[in-house]
Design an enzyme around this catalytic site. Structure first.
Site, mmCIF file in Angstrom:
data_model
loop_
_atom_site.group_PDB
_atom_site.id
_atom_site.type_symbol
_atom_site.label_atom_id
_atom_site.label_comp_id
_atom_site.label_asym_id
_atom_site.label_seq_id
_atom_site.Cartn_x
_atom_site.Cartn_y
_atom_site.Cartn_z
ATOM 1 N N LYS A 91 11.259 3.225 0.925
ATOM 2 C CA LYS A 91 11.163 4.670 0.720
ATOM 3 C C LYS A 91 11.716 5.043 -0.654
ATOM 4 O O LYS A 91 12.766 4.544 -1.066
ATOM 5 C CB LYS A 91 11.957 5.409 1.805
ATOM 6 C CG LYS A 91 11.436 5.122 3.208
ATOM 7 C CD LYS A 91 10.794 6.315 3.833
ATOM 8 C CE LYS A 91 11.807 7.230 4.457
ATOM 9 N NZ LYS A 91 11.185 8.383 5.117
ATOM 10 N N CYS B 26 28.926 45.477 -5.538
ATOM 11 C CA CYS B 26 27.725 45.225 -4.753
ATOM 12 C C CYS B 26 26.483 45.586 -5.571
ATOM 13 O O CYS B 26 26.414 46.692 -6.121
ATOM 14 C CB CYS B 26 27.760 46.058 -3.468
ATOM 15 S SG CYS B 26 26.226 45.910 -2.526
ATOM 16 N N CYS C 75 25.502 50.961 2.741
ATOM 17 C CA CYS C 75 24.809 50.002 1.884
ATOM 18 C C CYS C 75 23.461 49.655 2.518
ATOM 19 O O CYS C 75 23.401 49.101 3.617
ATOM 20 C CB CYS C 75 25.702 48.772 1.714
ATOM 21 S SG CYS C 75 25.000 47.481 0.712
ATOM 22 N N TYR D 286 -5.175 3.488 7.492
ATOM 23 C CA TYR D 286 -4.360 2.365 7.019
ATOM 24 C C TYR D 286 -4.185 1.231 8.026
ATOM 25 O O TYR D 286 -3.477 0.278 7.765
ATOM 26 C CB TYR D 286 -2.995 2.837 6.524
ATOM 27 C CG TYR D 286 -2.167 3.616 7.539
ATOM 28 C CD1 TYR D 286 -1.751 3.045 8.729
ATOM 29 C CD2 TYR D 286 -1.773 4.922 7.260
ATOM 30 C CE1 TYR D 286 -0.993 3.745 9.640
ATOM 31 C CE2 TYR D 286 -1.009 5.635 8.173
ATOM 32 C CZ TYR D 286 -0.633 5.039 9.353
ATOM 33 O OH TYR D 286 0.118 5.735 10.248
ATOM 34 N N ASP E 229 2.663 10.612 3.119
ATOM 35 C CA ASP E 229 3.620 11.542 3.717
ATOM 36 C C ASP E 229 2.837 12.599 4.484
ATOM 37 O O ASP E 229 2.536 13.667 3.968
ATOM 38 C CB ASP E 229 4.459 12.176 2.614
ATOM 39 C CG ASP E 229 5.653 12.908 3.173
ATOM 40 O OD1 ASP E 229 5.935 12.759 4.378
ATOM 41 O OD2 ASP E 229 6.300 13.639 2.412
ATOM 42 N N LYS F 186 2.581 4.638 1.168
ATOM 43 C CA LYS F 186 3.024 5.212 2.440
ATOM 44 C C LYS F 186 2.791 6.721 2.355
ATOM 45 O O LYS F 186 3.521 7.429 1.667
ATOM 46 C CB LYS F 186 4.506 4.910 2.674
ATOM 47 C CG LYS F 186 5.026 5.407 4.001
ATOM 48 C CD LYS F 186 6.456 4.943 4.219
ATOM 49 C CE LYS F 186 6.971 5.302 5.600
ATOM 50 N NZ LYS F 186 6.820 6.695 5.977
ATOM 51 N N GLU G 177 0.838 -1.201 0.000
ATOM 52 C CA GLU G 177 0.000 0.000 0.000
ATOM 53 C C GLU G 177 0.868 1.245 0.000
ATOM 54 O O GLU G 177 2.085 1.175 0.222
ATOM 55 C CB GLU G 177 -0.942 -0.012 1.203
ATOM 56 C CG GLU G 177 -0.227 -0.110 2.516
ATOM 57 C CD GLU G 177 -1.182 -0.484 3.663
ATOM 58 O OE1 GLU G 177 -1.767 0.458 4.201
ATOM 59 O OE2 GLU G 177 -1.302 -1.673 3.997
ATOM 60 N N CYS H 259 24.835 48.841 -3.713
ATOM 61 C CA CYS H 259 25.453 50.163 -3.572
ATOM 62 C C CYS H 259 26.610 50.382 -4.545
ATOM 63 O O CYS H 259 27.190 51.463 -4.581
ATOM 64 C CB CYS H 259 25.919 50.374 -2.133
ATOM 65 S SG CYS H 259 27.326 49.367 -1.687
ATOM 66 N N CYS I 7 30.505 42.993 0.731
ATOM 67 C CA CYS I 7 30.460 44.408 0.386
ATOM 68 C C CYS I 7 31.016 45.143 1.607
ATOM 69 O O CYS I 7 30.450 45.058 2.689
ATOM 70 C CB CYS I 7 29.032 44.855 0.107
ATOM 71 S SG CYS I 7 28.882 46.647 0.069
HETATM 72 S S1 IVH Z 1 1.416 0.955 9.027
HETATM 73 C C1 IVH Z 1 2.594 -1.081 12.882
HETATM 74 N N1 IVH Z 1 0.727 1.957 6.706
HETATM 75 O O1 IVH Z 1 4.681 5.590 8.207
HETATM 76 C C2 IVH Z 1 2.352 -0.508 11.549
HETATM 77 N N2 IVH Z 1 2.056 3.276 8.139
HETATM 78 O O2 IVH Z 1 7.102 4.340 10.354
HETATM 79 C C3 IVH Z 1 1.900 0.877 11.614
HETATM 80 N N3 IVH Z 1 2.549 5.518 7.256
HETATM 81 O O3 IVH Z 1 4.506 6.787 11.314
HETATM 82 C C4 IVH Z 1 2.134 1.677 10.419
HETATM 83 N N4 IVH Z 1 1.428 5.311 5.385
HETATM 84 O O4 IVH Z 1 2.423 7.132 10.084
HETATM 85 C C5 IVH Z 1 1.409 2.155 7.851
HETATM 86 N N5 IVH Z 1 -0.009 2.763 4.655
HETATM 87 C C6 IVH Z 1 0.656 2.944 5.784
HETATM 88 C C7 IVH Z 1 1.316 4.146 6.051
HETATM 89 C C8 IVH Z 1 2.019 4.278 7.247
HETATM 90 C C9 IVH Z 1 2.169 6.108 6.112
HETATM 91 C C10 IVH Z 1 3.417 6.136 8.275
HETATM 92 C C11 IVH Z 1 2.994 5.947 9.675
HETATM 93 C C12 IVH Z 1 4.240 5.695 10.479
HETATM 94 C C13 IVH Z 1 5.295 5.604 9.458
HETATM 95 C C14 IVH Z 1 6.023 4.290 9.560
#
Ligand code: IVH
Length: 678
Positions: A320, A414, A438, A231, A124, A122, A120, A417, A432
């Site tokens: 990541k 500069c 200035c 999630y 931000d 992640k 899934e 000035c 300068c």
């Molecule tokens: S699962 C025990 N799923 O990523 C598992 N985390 O270090 C709990 N995050 O601070 C996390 N998207 O906030 C999970 N689809 C996702 C996520 C997710 C973002 C963040 C979460 C956590 C960090 C993981």
């Protein structure tokens, strides 16, 4: 309540409930299913009707009413609450090989079991946990340190994708975890508005989401258009959930949560890798930011079998994405002049979308940097942002270099000035030297002098300073103390914006109050190159008064802790100038503090290094630190082998405690401390 009113309110209560149910349904259709069932006007009309009824019959208003979405309640402070179940983080990696290793290790540990993975996005953003009891939202808490977070329930209720009441079938008591994200379009619009209003824009959507959740006024939070993406579902022992993570999220979707449609069940490493590859490209089409992919074992019964490492589960990992890099044309270079005369070249770029924000400018540091990168006129530059805030120039896009491109000619005069720039031997930057003629240097010095950490004259903002400078009233910092009331009144571009009686009085009062600012901050306020807040403090303590500091030989200056040779040289050069000495004398006559306040003479804590953590009864954190220093002790920010004591207040961070225990650092309370210094 008498009998009549009890009878009377029943139809009202029913009507309010109908309105609430309908508003909830319309909200859900709009935010989850992208369907607008009524016009905005009609929606607003119903919302207003319910708000009016709630004002009229407060006893009938539900704490989970859809009117809470609009906000209005003020958060005085965000109560700290412990998580029932810790909010773990995930192990993460930038390398596909490590994902392969994770998969192979998991398979080995689950020897012979039938299982799958979920992949899934992640998100931000900011992690929060939502507690639901009997289908009603009861609490929203930020991740905090994983054990304790902030109660942000009031603000969370304003987020349309956080269901206040659940639909259909749901566990009686559980926690929905997910991420609050700031969609790009809403983020950009909010930042543009902030800039127009004269506020600093947020660096990125994540910071903005985090800041929004901590807004005092929930109506402000409602305006931010945040989104919650769920999630993870968890429940205390004894509450039955579904046997797979995938199934739980499907279930959550039916309850009314926004769950990503992209989650995929994968049976092997090839499917996992294909998912990662796909999203590495496709992520730019999403309306919000993601920084990787999360891979979890799908069958939740196997989670216990795999267990946890120190801080993250063994049944999940995050991949990541690498720092994002873009190439964009360099349109021109601006040269900024700082308060000390340092020139900073800044690249003006053709605007480019990078990691959640539009990048228009990036620093080129100094002449050496430009030369080292080999930047030529008309080049395209490579810009990178590694999940971090500030975009960096990392090179020239050589594929787009045109033949015969000419290297950048660094300026020799500069830009403000016209004075010829100088370059100090051993330093990369140009300066300068026209410090007294200035414009940006003069204004920059004044701004520094009045800034919060210096003299803290907050009624003298940049515009006022320009005004005073333009009127010939303030040329250097000492002139501030010669200002008279009659000179100020009526000053300003037009009558409406000009300084009036009250403005003048406030300004003079703030100037007067600054005369009590302690000596160490006066040293900092002088604006000597390289002398920051810490250096100023050390100098003030060492020399104790301005005369000793002013007349100290360079070698002695260099002996002071945190003051190196370069700084020592800059200090002695600064005081060598007659005009600077004149300014100091005028400041002295004006009544500024030119001596360090002698602390109460005792050195009860001499030689001791103390780390302070948590909150205290009798002192604020800054006060207790100042108190330690007053008794000759040293305050340090982190625990190491050199720490003698950890002074522990309430709500101390668990990491600090763990570390202190591990290193055998003695932990003392506020009481213990008071006994030590008494
Ligand atoms: S699962 C025990 N799923 O990523 C598992 N985390 O270090 C709990 N995050 O601070 C996390 N998207 O906030 C999970 N689809 C996702 C996520 C997710 C973002 C963040 C979460 C956590 C960090 C993981």
């Amino acid at each position: 309540m008498d009998l009549f009113s009890a009878i009377d309110t029943e139809p009202v209560r029913k009507h309010m409930e109908e309105l609430a149910t309908e508003l909830d349904r319309l909200n859900h259709e709009y935010y989850m299913n992208d369907r607008s069932l009524v016009s905005d006007e009609e929606f607003d009309r119903m919302m207003r009707e319910l708000q009016d009824l709630e004002r009229q019959y407060p006893e009938l208003a539900s704490p989970l009413s859809p009117t809470k979405r609009v906000g209005g309640e003020v958060n005085k402070s965000f109560r700290q609450v412990a998580h029932r179940l810790p909010m773990l983080s995930l192990g993460n990696t930038y390398s596909i090989e490590e994902i392969e290793e994770f998969e192979a290790r998991t398979r080995k540990l689950l020897d012979g079991e039938q299982f799958t993975y979920t992949c899934e996005l992640k998100y931000d953003g900011v992690a929060i946990g939502l507690t639901y009891r009997h289908g009603l939202l009861v609490q929203a808490v930020t991740r905090g340190n994983g054990s304790v977070g902030d109660d942000i329930t009031t603000n969370a209720k304003t987020i349309p994708t956080i269901p206040l009441r659940l639909h259909g079938d749901f566990p009686d008591d559980f926690e929905a975890r997910g991420e609050v994200v700031y969609p790009f379009d809403a983020f950009e619009a909010m930042n543009r508005q902030r800039e127009a209003d004269g506020y600093e824009p947020f660096a990125n959507p994540r910071n903005a989401a985090s800041g929004s959740l901590k807004l005092q006024d929930s109506a402000e939070c409602a305006k931010r258009k945040l989104m919650f993406c769920m999630y993870f579902m968890m429940a205390p022992d004894g509450v039955e959930l579904k046997p797979t993570h995938f199934g739980r999220l499907e279930w959550a979707r039916q309850m009314g949560f926004k769950v990503q449609p992209y989650i995929k069940e994968c049976k092997d490493i090839d499917e996992i890798k294909a998912f990662i590859d796909y999203w590495d490209q496709a992520r730019w089409e999403l309306p919000y930011g993601i920084d990787g992919i999360v891979i979890k074992v799908n069958q939740t019964a196997l989670w216990d079998k795999l267990g946890l490492t120190a801080k993250s589960p063994r049944w999940a990992i995050a991949y990541k994405f690498k720092a994002e890099r873009v190439s964009t044309p360099l349109e021109s270079i601006s040269y900024q002049v700082g308060r000390t005369g340092v020139i900073t070249p800044v690249a003006n770029l053709s605007p480019v979308w990078l990691g959640g924000t539009t990048v228009r400018r990036a620093t080129l540091v100094n002449a050496d940097f430009i030369a080292k990168m080999g930047i030529c006129k008309g080049d395209n530059l490579l810009i990178e942002k590694g999940g971090e805030i500030i975009p960096k120039v990392v090179g020239v896009d050589m594929e787009k270099r045109v033949e015969g491109a000419m290297p950048i000619q660094y300026i020799t005069r500069c830009p403000e000035c016209g004075t010829e720039l100088v370059r100090i031997e051993g330093e990369a930057g140009h300066y300068c030297p026209n410090s007294d003629g200035c414009h940006p240097q003069i204004i920059g010095r004044l701004e520094h002098f009045v800034s919060r950490k210096a003299m803290a004259i907050d009624t003298l903002g940049p515009e006022r300073l320009e005004l005073l400078y333009g009127a010939g009233l303030v040329r250097n910092v000492a002139d501030i103390y010669d200002l008279r009331r009659e000179q100020l009144i009526g000053l300003g571009a037009d009558a409406a914006a000009s300084i009036q009686d009250k403005g003048a009085d406030n300004m003079l009062a703030a100037i007067e109050a600054s005369k009590q600012v302690p000596f160490e901050r006066v040293v900092y306020a002088l604006g000597i190159r390289y002398v920051g807040e810490v250096g100023a403090k050390k100098l003030a303590r060492y020399f104790k008064n301005i005369d000793a500091l002013m007349n100290a030989p360079e070698e002695e200056l260099a002996q002071v802790e945190d003051v190196g040779e370069v700084t020592a040289h800059a200090i002695s050069e600064w005081f060598a100038k007659a005009e600077h000495r004149t300014v100091v004398e005028r400041l002295r006559s004006a009544g500024l503090q030119m001596e360090a306040t002698v602390h109460q003479g005792d050195d009860k804590l001499a030689g001791l290094t103390i780390v302070v953590s948590g909150v205290f009864d009798r002192f604020s954190r800054d006060e207790i630190k100042a108190d330690i220093e007053k008794h000759g002790g040293k305050v340090s920010g982190s625990i190491s082998g050199k720490t003698n004591y950890l002074l522990a207040g309430d709500k101390m961070g668990p990491e600090k405690l763990k570390k202190a225990e591990k290193l055998g650092v003695k932990i003392i309370s506020e009481e213990d401390y008071l006994k030590m210094v008494e």
